[in-house]
Design an enzyme around this catalytic site. Structure first.
Site, short mmCIF file in Angstrom:
data_model
loop_
_atom_site.label_atom_id
_atom_site.label_comp_id
_atom_site.label_asym_id
_atom_site.label_seq_id
_atom_site.Cartn_x
_atom_site.Cartn_y
_atom_site.Cartn_z
N GLY A 21 1.79 3.98 14.13
CA GLY A 21 2.31 2.99 14.05
C GLY A 21 1.67 2.51 15.54
O GLY A 21 2.15 1.06 15.87
N LYS B 206 0.49 -0.89 0.33
CA LYS B 206 -0.01 -0.11 -0.27
C LYS B 206 1.19 0.88 -0.14
O LYS B 206 1.69 1.65 1.31
CB LYS B 206 -1.34 -0.30 1.60
CG LYS B 206 -2.49 0.45 0.87
CD LYS B 206 -2.33 2.13 0.96
CE LYS B 206 -2.17 2.63 2.01
NZ LYS B 206 -1.67 4.70 1.92
N GLY C 68 6.20 5.22 8.95
CA GLY C 68 5.45 5.75 8.43
C GLY C 68 5.43 6.47 10.42
O GLY C 68 6.32 6.10 10.78
N SER C 69 3.69 7.17 10.06
CA SER C 69 4.26 8.20 11.84
C SER C 69 4.16 7.37 13.13
O SER C 69 3.72 6.03 13.01
CB SER C 69 2.74 9.32 11.68
OG SER C 69 2.23 8.94 11.14
N THR C 70 4.35 7.83 13.57
CA THR C 70 4.83 7.32 15.64
C THR C 70 3.26 6.97 15.73
O THR C 70 2.73 6.19 16.44
CB THR C 70 5.59 7.67 16.86
OG1 THR C 70 6.95 7.77 15.94
CG2 THR C 70 5.49 6.91 17.65
N GLU C 71 2.58 7.74 15.65
CA GLU C 71 0.86 7.72 15.50
C GLU C 71 0.23 7.01 15.41
O GLU C 71 -0.55 5.95 16.03
CB GLU C 71 0.73 9.07 15.22
CG GLU C 71 -0.68 9.52 15.51
CD GLU C 71 -1.53 10.43 14.69
OE1 GLU C 71 -0.99 11.06 14.28
OE2 GLU C 71 -2.64 10.66 14.70
N CYS D 159 13.51 10.92 7.76
CA CYS D 159 12.75 10.03 9.10
C CYS D 159 14.09 9.68 10.53
O CYS D 159 13.99 9.86 10.91
CB CYS D 159 12.17 8.28 9.58
SG CYS D 159 13.44 7.61 8.58
N GLU E 233 9.10 16.33 15.59
CA GLU E 233 8.71 16.18 14.32
C GLU E 233 8.96 16.82 13.51
O GLU E 233 7.60 17.21 13.39
CB GLU E 233 9.27 14.30 13.48
CG GLU E 233 10.09 14.34 12.24
CD GLU E 233 8.84 12.11 12.13
OE1 GLU E 233 8.05 12.37 12.31
OE2 GLU E 233 9.92 11.99 11.92
N GLU F 45 8.69 0.98 11.23
CA GLU F 45 10.08 1.79 11.10
C GLU F 45 9.13 3.35 11.30
O GLU F 45 8.13 3.76 10.82
CB GLU F 45 10.31 1.77 9.82
CG GLU F 45 10.50 0.21 9.45
CD GLU F 45 12.42 -0.05 10.40
OE1 GLU F 45 12.77 1.01 11.14
OE2 GLU F 45 12.90 -1.39 10.35
P1 NAD Z 1 0.88 8.58 8.16
O1 NAD Z 1 2.17 7.61 8.67
O2 NAD Z 1 0.41 9.49 8.18
O3 NAD Z 1 1.43 7.31 6.64
C1 NAD Z 1 2.22 6.17 6.47
C2 NAD Z 1 1.70 5.57 5.33
O4 NAD Z 1 0.28 4.71 6.43
C3 NAD Z 1 0.47 5.75 4.51
O5 NAD Z 1 0.71 4.93 3.43
C4 NAD Z 1 -1.03 6.11 5.14
O6 NAD Z 1 -1.11 6.62 4.24
C5 NAD Z 1 -1.11 4.98 5.59
N1 NAD Z 1 -1.61 4.76 6.97
C6 NAD Z 1 -2.47 5.90 7.34
N2 NAD Z 1 -2.88 6.40 8.61
C7 NAD Z 1 -3.45 4.95 8.56
C8 NAD Z 1 -3.97 3.81 9.73
N3 NAD Z 1 -4.54 4.38 10.60
N4 NAD Z 1 -3.72 2.28 8.95
C9 NAD Z 1 -2.80 2.04 8.19
N5 NAD Z 1 -2.02 2.69 7.23
C10 NAD Z 1 -2.41 3.96 7.22
O7 NAD Z 1 3.27 9.28 8.24
P2 NAD Z 1 2.99 9.42 6.70
O8 NAD Z 1 3.29 11.38 6.97
O9 NAD Z 1 3.35 9.53 5.69
O10 NAD Z 1 4.84 9.59 6.47
C11 NAD Z 1 5.89 10.47 7.64
C12 NAD Z 1 6.42 9.91 8.96
O11 NAD Z 1 7.16 8.61 8.51
C13 NAD Z 1 7.35 10.66 9.74
O12 NAD Z 1 7.22 10.29 10.84
C14 NAD Z 1 8.38 9.81 9.64
O13 NAD Z 1 9.42 10.03 10.55
C15 NAD Z 1 8.55 8.24 9.23
N6 NAD Z 1 8.80 7.02 7.58
C16 NAD Z 1 9.47 6.96 8.91
C17 NAD Z 1 10.93 5.89 8.34
C18 NAD Z 1 11.47 5.05 9.20
O14 NAD Z 1 12.18 3.80 8.43
N7 NAD Z 1 11.56 4.75 10.31
C19 NAD Z 1 11.48 5.53 7.03
C20 NAD Z 1 10.27 6.74 6.26
C21 NAD Z 1 9.25 7.70 6.83
#
Ligand code: NAD
Length: 486
Positions: free
Chosen positions: A250, A193, A245-248, A301, A398, A267
């Protein structure tokens, strides 16, 4: 307050425009890639993906609802049972290698598309994202027939089954390949996804995978937003979820998968500290800081977004950094001279503005590059804050933009304590001429990755990941590979 004093003069010269000319064919409309075919979404809905540098629509992309996700997981399960789990590793390796080859052959096309859809400078997508993505396929192709050497009880290794993978928008192709390549090499099938603002390179990768003749359903791509991601998380027929993606989000995923028996890798976000001791070589430090925070507009990130300077070098670094950010070229991501491209979306630009305003209102001092911003598109100039207190939001949260928060320290132990004093723990950077001091500091960093006298070095054989609220699980290397095996 924005600093009005002009930056110290640096000798420089102008660059003639050098636009990338590789033509890329973007389809008007993309379906979902399920079971080896392009299919219309059951939802009947689609959404637009735009070029953040121009705000122009690039394509309409299918929106996958829970029914579509279900079809994709079913296709992946069928492919796992029928073909992939039974295929010898040496055969799987050929497919994985073939995808890497195709990525290399079409690397410019991938790079241009990544920059158009995401706003990152072509120099970065061309020289970092795409070569790293291909390298991940080559590296994992090498492992596919040697998995018994990767684990301690070779007689008991087994693939997991179906992997659900959810990726963000900052390295759309690269992070997708971090998950696809090891999943396939280890004998699993996958449903990917991509993020809603950057689906195009994942869809081009699906075309490549179709042309590489992978058995239908081994890789499936479902596009959509958080609702699509959530449907994939909630699906009860996946064996592993790999989320970046985001910690929230996650944390939500961790709660909803608790007790299901699924393997989980998270991650998540970061707020890395860069510790610069006063014996460090300052020319290299300045370039290291630029790479740490302004690479990919700070949408990284592991970005080094908190700079801790030892007091004696504070004034000099500030002056040099101010001069250096004036030389960064902001503009068209498809120009080969561009250093700072477009911010990925209007929402992200607004988030950066909100965080910067909070820094100003809490009393920090903002310094910004004085370059003009293009009229259309989403942009933010290279910036840094001085007079930052550890309690400020800009020092703790962040920002995910080209904004650095600078603080000072006196002793190594003070720097270490300040660096670790956050819930995040993804990466850290240390600059010193003393090997002993570097090792002393590195050993005490609560971070998954620590770079010394360099930053942002990646290799498929080197595991990447965090701890504390930056997540758990590793991508790359042996540790990453083992996460895809039972
Ligand atoms: P996000 O969590 O909003 O979205 C990430 C992905 O999750 C997207 O594909 C989104 O559509 C999906 N998503 C959103 N809500 C969801 C839910 N309730 N259930 C399942 N999937 C959902 O994050 P973002 O704004 O796209 O990315 C930025 C964040 O990602 C930053 O916090 C960054 O630090 C982190 N990040 C971490 C790493 C790492 O390796 N640690 C790498 C890149 C980015």
């Amino acid at each position: 307050m924005i600093q009005t004093k002009p930056a110290p003069a640096v000798p420089g010269f102008d660059y003639a425009p050098s636009p990338e000319t590789t033509p890329v064919k973007v389809r008007d409309r993309y379906g979902l890639f399920i079971g080896g075919d392009w299919v219309a979404p059951k939802s009947g809905e689609c959404f637009a993906t735009i070029n953040p540098a121009t705000e122009e629509k690039l394509a309409d992309v299918a929106f996958a609802n829970a029914e579509d996700v279900d079809r994709a997981v079913e296709a992946a399960r069928r492919a796992y049972d029928k073909y992939w789990r039974k295929m010898p590793g040496s055969e799987r390796a050929k497919y994985v290698y073939r995808i890497g080859r195709a990525l290399t052959e079409r690397s410019r096309e991938f790079a241009v598309l990544e920059s158009m859809d995401g706003g990152k400078p072509i120099r970065e997508s061309r020289d970092f994202d795409v070569p790293q993505a291909a390298a991940h396929f080559f590296y994992h192709a090498g492992w596919a027939d040697k998995l018994e050497w990767a684990v301690q009880s070779p007689e008991r290794i087994h693939s997991l089954g179906v992997v659900g993978a959810i990726v963000p928008w900052n390295f759309p192709l690269l992070i997708a390949t971090w998950k696809i390549a090891p999943a396939l090499a280890c004998g699993n099938t996958i449903v990917l996804k991509p993020a809603e603002t950057t689906p195009l390179t994942a869809l081009l990768l699906a075309q490549v995978i179709q042309e590489a003749d992978l058995p239908p359903g081994v890789v499936n791509v479902v596009t959509g937003d958080g609702r699509t991601g959530s449907a994939l998380v909630e699906h009860n027929d996946t064996d592993k979820l790999s989320f970046t993606g985001s910690t929230e989000v996650g944390k939500m995923i961790r709660r909803s998968t608790a007790g299901t028996g699924k393997k989980l890798a998270l991650e998540l976000g970061g707020k890395a500290a860069l510790i610069v001791y006063d014996d460090a070589p300052l020319d290299q430090v300045i370039e290291g800081i630029v790479s740490a925070i302004y690479f990919n507009q700070g949408h990284v990130c592991c970005a080094g977004s908190r700079l801790l300077l030892q007091e004696p070098i504070y004034e000099e670094i500030i002056e040099r950094l101010h001069a250096r950010i004036e030389t960064l070229r902001l503009g068209n991501p498809l120009d080969k001279n561009t250093d700072i491209g477009a911010i990925n979306s209007r929402m992200q630009r607004d988030r950066i503005v909100e965080m910067v305003n909070s820094g100003i209102s809490e009393g920090a001092h903002l310094v910004q590059a004085s370059c003009p911003l293009p009229e259309r598109g989403y942009w933010y100039p290279a910036s840094f804050f001085t007079n930052v207190q550890p309690t400020h939001r800009i020092a703790r949260e962040e920002i995910f933009g080209p904004v650095l928060s600078i603080m000072t320290f006196r002793t190594a132990d003070e720097a270490i304590e300040r660096a670790n004093n956050l819930p995040y723990g993804l990466s850290a950077g240390i600059w010193t001429a003393s090997g002993q001091l570097g090792m002393y500091t590195a050993a005490r960093m609560q971070a998954g990755v620590v770079w010394c006298n360099t930053f942002n070095q990646f290799d498929p054989s080197s595991p990447f990941g965090g701890y504390k609220e930056s997540g758990f699980g590793r991508e790359g290397g042996l540790a990453g590979l083992r996460d895809y095996l039972r």
